[in-house]
Design an enzyme around this catalytic site. Sequence first.
Site, PDB file in Angstrom:
ATOM      1  CG  HIS A  63       5.613  11.275 -24.361  1.00 38.12           C
ATOM      2  ND1 HIS A  63       4.261  11.001 -24.340  1.00 38.12           N
ATOM      3  CD2 HIS A  63       5.781  12.412 -23.618  1.00 38.12           C
ATOM      4  CE1 HIS A  63       3.638  11.918 -23.607  1.00 38.12           C
ATOM      5  NE2 HIS A  63       4.541  12.776 -23.165  1.00 38.12           N
TER       6      HIS A  63
ATOM      7  CG  HIS B  75       0.177  15.374 -23.293  1.00 33.97           C
ATOM      8  ND1 HIS B  75       0.831  16.589 -23.375  1.00 33.97           N
ATOM      9  CD2 HIS B  75       1.040  14.528 -22.664  1.00 33.97           C
ATOM     10  CE1 HIS B  75       2.033  16.470 -22.819  1.00 33.97           C
ATOM     11  NE2 HIS B  75       2.183  15.243 -22.392  1.00 33.97           N
TER      12      HIS B  75
ATOM     13  CD  GLU C 198       5.995  16.637 -22.234  1.00 35.58           C
ATOM     14  OE1 GLU C 198       5.487  17.680 -21.796  1.00 35.58           O
ATOM     15  OE2 GLU C 198       5.322  15.618 -22.497  1.00 35.58           O
TER      16      GLU C 198
ATOM     17  CG  ASN D 208      -3.193  16.786 -19.636  1.00 34.51           C
ATOM     18  OD1 ASN D 208      -2.237  16.072 -19.329  1.00 34.51           O
ATOM     19  ND2 ASN D 208      -4.287  16.855 -18.896  1.00 34.51           N
TER      20      ASN D 208
ATOM     21  CD  GLU E  64      -4.556  15.848 -15.290  1.00 37.30           C
ATOM     22  OE1 GLU E  64      -5.188  15.682 -16.337  1.00 37.30           O
ATOM     23  OE2 GLU E  64      -3.480  15.281 -15.022  1.00 37.30           O
TER      24      GLU E  64
ATOM     25  CG  HIS F 263      -1.228  10.581 -24.689  1.00 31.12           C
ATOM     26  ND1 HIS F 263      -1.754  10.797 -23.433  1.00 31.12           N
ATOM     27  CD2 HIS F 263       0.117  10.567 -24.510  1.00 31.12           C
ATOM     28  CE1 HIS F 263      -0.772  10.917 -22.553  1.00 31.12           C
ATOM     29  NE2 HIS F 263       0.369  10.783 -23.187  1.00 31.12           N
TER      30      HIS F 263
ATOM     31  NE  ARG G 280      -4.096  -1.942   2.113  1.00 35.14           N
ATOM     32  CZ  ARG G 280      -4.060  -3.058   2.830  1.00 35.14           C
ATOM     33  NH1 ARG G 280      -3.065  -3.259   3.682  1.00 35.14           N
ATOM     34  NH2 ARG G 280      -5.012  -3.962   2.718  1.00 35.14           N
TER      35      ARG G 280
ATOM     36  CE  LYS H   6      -0.988  12.939 -14.675  1.00 38.23           C
ATOM     37  NZ  LYS H   6      -1.418  13.915 -15.717  1.00 38.23           N
TER      38      LYS H   6
ATOM     39  NE  ARG I  16      -0.028  17.075 -12.295  1.00 36.84           N
ATOM     40  CZ  ARG I  16       0.545  16.247 -11.434  1.00 36.84           C
ATOM     41  NH1 ARG I  16       0.155  16.215 -10.179  1.00 36.84           N
ATOM     42  NH2 ARG I  16       1.523  15.450 -11.810  1.00 36.84           N
TER      43      ARG I  16
ATOM     44  CE  LYS J 280       4.369  17.852 -13.912  1.00 40.65           C
ATOM     45  NZ  LYS J 280       5.180  16.752 -14.448  1.00 40.65           N
TER      46      LYS J 280
END
Length: 337
Positions: free
Chosen positions: A249, A232, A177, A229, A221, A236, A113, A135, A225, A211
């Site tokens: 990427h 993206h 990025e 993206n 998010e 993506h 956990r 993330k 935030r 960031k």
Amino acid sequence: MQMIVHLGENSYPITIEEGAIHHIQDTIDTHRKIAIIADDKVPDQWVNIVADQCENAFVLRFPAGEGSKCFTQFEALLEQLADQEMTRKDAIIAIGGGVTGDLSGFVAASYMRGIDFYNIPTTVLSQVDSSVGGKVAIDMGSYKNIVGAFWQPKAVIIDPDVLTTLSSRQVNNGLVEALKTGLIQDPVLVDLFEKETLDLPQIITRSIDVKRKVVEADEKEAGLRKILNFGHTIGHAIESAYGLDTYLHGECVAMGMLFFIEDKALKDRVLKIYDRLDLPKVPDYSIDQLMHYIAHDKKSNRNSVTVVKVKSAGSYILEDLSFDQIRSRLERGPYEE
């Protein structure tokens, strides 16, 4: 230099310093069992430097590439932690790029956990973006990052010296990025890409500072935030449609940003930067295929998706677009106004 990501009990330091990899004890408690996780393309020299500073460490390697962000590799790493009798007081150090950070972070978030996780990014892409923010995720089939968690690292160590072992393509992939970050929040960062010589340490520092501030304002998010993206949504989809390994990427994010830069002069500036970074052109694509991936993207709602538009460097607009509106953008193409 050192920055702090202020997230209450989840706060952590980011060290940005040449040679920082040689004194990790400044930020990591190395007097416990530590699993060092790296893909098989991370040079031994970086892994060994870290391992030699730990009192009781073992190294876990996995095949490089996006394909390792999968349930099979996730399970294999968990089993190896259990075989080593790792406890909640022990820790994971990720050494590598975004795939390593995402996969290792999700393993850390899931094992018992949650155990301590430290990130030592060794690519430009992970140094300017993915190493900060918590993330962590794996892919499911061709759907990127659809299974994961928010699990903040205990510290991030960014050493520009480790970039010396990267190919120029990987460096440029990561710089996309940073350019993205400048386009939405920092016009000075965009200007740095037009200087005669690229100042990597300054680009990394300015990118991470943006960031950091965004994550502090919106850790999970819920709002702000989402600006990270930018590029993206369609990026993506291109990445998924072409099998995750055809393009890197950052290259796909670069393609995706073109659909949402709303000013011709700015798009011309960006395209010149793309030429400098030797980025690939947007390929011929199937609109139906890209729409399929967009509709299944974790950021999509039932009939719409929140996109980021940029009209001037350093600014952004968040807007919910219907799938029909996204389709219209794809029909128009990336190079048209």
